[in-house]
Scaffold this motif. Sequence first.
Motif, PDB file in Angstrom:
ATOM      1  N   TYR A 731       0.825  -1.216   0.000  1.00  0.00           N
ATOM      2  CA  TYR A 731       0.000   0.000   0.000  1.00  0.00           C
ATOM      3  C   TYR A 731       0.864   1.273   0.000  1.00  0.00           C
ATOM      4  O   TYR A 731       0.386   2.346   0.275  1.00  0.00           O
ATOM      5  CB  TYR A 731      -0.914  -0.026   1.229  1.00  0.00           C
ATOM      6  N   HIS A 733       2.517   4.660  -0.723  1.00  0.00           N
ATOM      7  CA  HIS A 733       1.921   5.736  -1.516  1.00  0.00           C
ATOM      8  C   HIS A 733       2.620   7.076  -1.304  1.00  0.00           C
ATOM      9  O   HIS A 733       2.000   8.132  -1.380  1.00  0.00           O
ATOM     10  CB  HIS A 733       0.422   5.860  -1.203  1.00  0.00           C
ATOM     11  N   SER A 758      -0.640   3.912  -9.106  1.00  0.00           N
ATOM     12  CA  SER A 758      -1.440   5.104  -9.353  1.00  0.00           C
ATOM     13  C   SER A 758      -0.937   6.172  -8.392  1.00  0.00           C
ATOM     14  O   SER A 758       0.092   5.986  -7.724  1.00  0.00           O
ATOM     15  CB  SER A 758      -2.927   4.822  -9.127  1.00  0.00           C
ATOM     16  N   PHE A 785      -2.076   3.429 -13.616  1.00  0.00           N
ATOM     17  CA  PHE A 785      -3.543   3.328 -13.708  1.00  0.00           C
ATOM     18  C   PHE A 785      -4.206   4.507 -13.007  1.00  0.00           C
ATOM     19  O   PHE A 785      -3.653   5.111 -12.090  1.00  0.00           O
ATOM     20  CB  PHE A 785      -4.043   1.996 -13.139  1.00  0.00           C
ATOM     21  N   GLN A 786      -5.390   4.823 -13.495  1.00  0.00           N
ATOM     22  CA  GLN A 786      -6.209   5.869 -12.878  1.00  0.00           C
ATOM     23  C   GLN A 786      -7.388   5.207 -12.191  1.00  0.00           C
ATOM     24  O   GLN A 786      -8.099   4.422 -12.815  1.00  0.00           O
ATOM     25  CB  GLN A 786      -6.703   6.862 -13.931  1.00  0.00           C
ATOM     26  N   ASP A 787      -7.544   5.507 -10.907  1.00  0.00           N
ATOM     27  CA  ASP A 787      -8.662   4.891 -10.186  1.00  0.00           C
ATOM     28  C   ASP A 787      -9.900   5.769 -10.282  1.00  0.00           C
ATOM     29  O   ASP A 787      -9.891   6.828 -10.916  1.00  0.00           O
ATOM     30  CB  ASP A 787      -8.287   4.602  -8.727  1.00  0.00           C
ATOM     31  N   GLU A 821      -7.933  -0.107 -11.786  1.00  0.00           N
ATOM     32  CA  GLU A 821      -6.879  -0.813 -11.049  1.00  0.00           C
ATOM     33  C   GLU A 821      -6.789  -2.282 -11.441  1.00  0.00           C
ATOM     34  O   GLU A 821      -5.696  -2.809 -11.692  1.00  0.00           O
ATOM     35  CB  GLU A 821      -7.142  -0.684  -9.549  1.00  0.00           C
ATOM     36  N   ILE A 825      -3.699  -4.473 -13.141  1.00  0.00           N
ATOM     37  CA  ILE A 825      -3.109  -5.664 -12.517  1.00  0.00           C
ATOM     38  C   ILE A 825      -3.085  -6.817 -13.515  1.00  0.00           C
ATOM     39  O   ILE A 825      -2.070  -7.514 -13.673  1.00  0.00           O
ATOM     40  CB  ILE A 825      -3.889  -6.051 -11.247  1.00  0.00           C
ATOM     41  N   VAL A 842      -1.198  -1.295  -4.439  1.00  0.00           N
ATOM     42  CA  VAL A 842      -2.656  -1.376  -4.441  1.00  0.00           C
ATOM     43  C   VAL A 842      -3.269  -0.069  -3.929  1.00  0.00           C
ATOM     44  O   VAL A 842      -2.701   0.615  -3.072  1.00  0.00           O
ATOM     45  CB  VAL A 842      -3.156  -2.560  -3.586  1.00  0.00           C
ATOM     46  N   ASP A 843      -4.426   0.249  -4.435  1.00  0.00           N
ATOM     47  CA  ASP A 843      -5.164   1.431  -3.984  1.00  0.00           C
ATOM     48  C   ASP A 843      -6.365   0.982  -3.139  1.00  0.00           C
ATOM     49  O   ASP A 843      -6.477   1.329  -1.979  1.00  0.00           O
ATOM     50  CB  ASP A 843      -5.620   2.262  -5.181  1.00  0.00           C
ATOM     51  N   GLN A 844      -7.244   0.159  -3.732  1.00  0.00           N
ATOM     52  CA  GLN A 844      -8.352  -0.443  -2.981  1.00  0.00           C
ATOM     53  C   GLN A 844      -7.833  -1.762  -2.397  1.00  0.00           C
ATOM     54  O   GLN A 844      -7.879  -2.796  -3.063  1.00  0.00           O
ATOM     55  CB  GLN A 844      -9.542  -0.707  -3.906  1.00  0.00           C
ATOM     56  N   ALA A 848      -8.356  -5.267  -4.229  1.00  0.00           N
ATOM     57  CA  ALA A 848      -7.221  -5.632  -5.073  1.00  0.00           C
ATOM     58  C   ALA A 848      -6.605  -6.951  -4.623  1.00  0.00           C
ATOM     59  O   ALA A 848      -6.236  -7.792  -5.454  1.00  0.00           O
ATOM     60  CB  ALA A 848      -6.172  -4.523  -5.037  1.00  0.00           C
TER      61      ALA A 848
END
Length: 859
Positions: A731, A733, A758, A785-787, A821, A825, A842-844, A848
């Motif tokens: 995670y 960021h 992202s 990637f764009q979430d 996302e 992946i 990972v964002d979510q 994810a």
Amino acid sequence: MEVSRTRALRGPNMWSRHTAIEAVVHCTPAEQSIADMPEFEARLRALFPSIGALRPASAQRTPISLAHVLEQATLALQAQAGCPVTFSHTHITSEPGSYQVVIEYSEEDVGRMAFEAACKLVEAARDGGSFDADAVLKALQDLDEDVRLGPSTGSIVNAAVARGVPYRRLTQGSLVQFGWGAKQRRIWAAEVDATSAVSESIAQDKDLCKRLLLSAGVPVPTGRPVSSIDDAWDAALEIGLPVVVKPQDGNQGKGVTVNVVTREHMEIAYKAADEIGQVMVEKFLPGSDYRLLVVGDKLVAAARRDPPHVIGDGQLTVKQLVDKVNADPKRGDGHATSLTKIRFDDIAVARLTQQDLTPDSVPEKGQRVILRNNANLSTGGTATDVTDDVHPDVAARAIAAAQVVGLHVCGVDVVAESVLRPLEEINGGIVEVNAAPGLRMHLSPSYGKGRNVGEAIIAHLYGHGHKSEDGRIPVVAVTGTNGKTTTSRLITHLFATCGLKVGMTNTDGVYVDGRQIDSGDCSGPKSARNVLMHPDVEAAVFETARGGILREGLGFDRCQVAVVTNLGAGDHLGMNFLNTVEELALVKRVIVQNVAPNGYAVLNAADPIVANMAGTCPGQIIFFAADRHHPLMATHRAQGKRCVYVDGDQLVAAQGSWREHIPLRDIPITRSGAIGFQVENAMASVAAAWGVGLDWDTIRRGVASFANDADNAPGRFNVMDYRGATVIADYGHNADAMRALVAAVEALPAKQRSVVISGAGDRRDEDIREQTVILGGAFDDVFLFQDACQRGREDGEVLALLRQGLEGASRTRHIEEIRGEFIAIDAALARLQPGDLCLVLVDQVEEALAHLAQRIQAG
């Protein structure tokens, strides 16, 4: 002047330990110095003369702005209304004309009202308007009386605070929790949680209570319930006049009439009691009215209660004398003041008639005029402390009465000529037993010495002497830029290893004894308070994020151990007036400033800004760093203080000449020491466990059994195998996380390296770009990637910034931009060959990880 945001800081915060109102105030250039505003100060003082000296809260050379005046006015309004507040501060922000104004409050509603009133005052002084200071102060006083704890509950809370027992008010009323988790106790006014509803019901039923007391040999007056005025008069004649008429289920002396001797008086008395409930008549015992307070198995206070009365002066009527007495500021309408106003009603008029007086009669000088025969403070009576006069036999009867009924805190009403002799010798008796008794008469009697009965109740709850407790459970708070969640989870695991039921909060949710009870980002004070309310929790670990501290302060008053993992280059800069790492540190160090005096701050010695927090800690320091030769570590160790470091392939805890070694191969999350940031997390966790006092066998077993998988630490360097390739989900960021992850993956073998990333739109442009600048030198393939949530950014804006960071990348050769996302992946997994490595940022997190698990299972 414009106020753009107002917050209530309900716990220790970056400004102070006080609860406070914090507001962001914007002033025009003309409002930034009252020296440039002719007649402003004169108008201000005319509107509110009690405002006091106008001055900046910190630097005296700073011009006094309207924000500074607003601060001073809010504090002064509360102080003039009788609130115990002393702290205020105005901070000049980096944004021209913007100020953060902070004012202490004792009651949040009162603090907010005072702030709103101060805004109106400042505007009125600026514009030449009007402001009714007296009306505002009266409104503040009335609100304060309505919302603050009453004298009984307040005295118990004050005693708890003096002992160091934490408390939390659970309602706007008198329901209060003391202590945390499994050590919590609750009171409702002067009633404790161990008292059963059955006991309370027995105390309320005067007839049943009297029969139980009589069966236990406690002297009580004869009497019975009645169904009508005629029945009441018949009962009075059976018992023998004079009698007492009262409701069978009543309190605070409501509806009670004593010394009834005539049929006419009986009719008035019956009507008063009947309005409350079932009426009963019992024998009138001559003598004085005494209240004996029993807590547990001890008599802790006693007071003689005298009925409401006035003394004639030969000039004023009875009614005028009552009005004069009621004008005393010590007398109020409720229980907030030390005395209550005398009621002048039908019962008072009937009592005057017995003395051949009317409301318009003028008593002779020195004549004592009784307005009521019952002596309850709630009807205007007075109290004289007689604690030291109570005969041991009388005390024994009172204690027996409380125990027969089953009350832990009990007000025993005795009528007797005195309490100097046993009740049986002077025809005295116990007339009532009361649950949740009022404590006013003992705390501040009209005459005599006040008694600290609140302390007696706290001692009953938490013991006294060498057996006393403070109701606290071990609390560890964790903050920093990176590693907070993994460290929090590992510390939680160490607690659980020794058999404790642990409550934990972090950015993934709230967990109690391993079970998730809430989800989402739960790193704020609300989640921490919820854990401390849980009756099963025996230890608590709180990930403590910047946002929650800024928004509301801490969810606890102090912690046993505070852990600051690192600050590095910081995160979330440019938000909430925090533009530098040094300013961010002012927020993060709040947990260090609120370590218990016998507690520890666990600080990263290799991070200079973190290490500098040591000077603000009320407790002791445990430094950790991989380099045992770091100057700060060497000095600290030479002073005989605690350090945790790495020596070869061993994690070492040292104090003086004492050493404890744990091989890094026995700490799985470090991969035998290959993952540097996990070594730091392990050091911080071991130091925290040491600071709390866990034994070393438990610590060894705990770190050895902590698996860094998606179940134990989701999104924290979770390593998986996909068709012979290594997939790592994390995670991370921010730039510091990218550097740590790059160092970690470079320690792992791989043919080709790819990364899926992202960026959070609420970061500065340079912070978003820097992440891919770092990754571009370490990965061959980059999937941007764009979430769904761009956090205020335009479509494609974050992707553009990430691609800018890859311009001129020394290693990256393949770049793809993808919307979504999971699609990103899948695209990265499709390019993997056996022996490759893919880092998925990972964002979510939960979604994810579930997607990755599904893909890996499918093969």
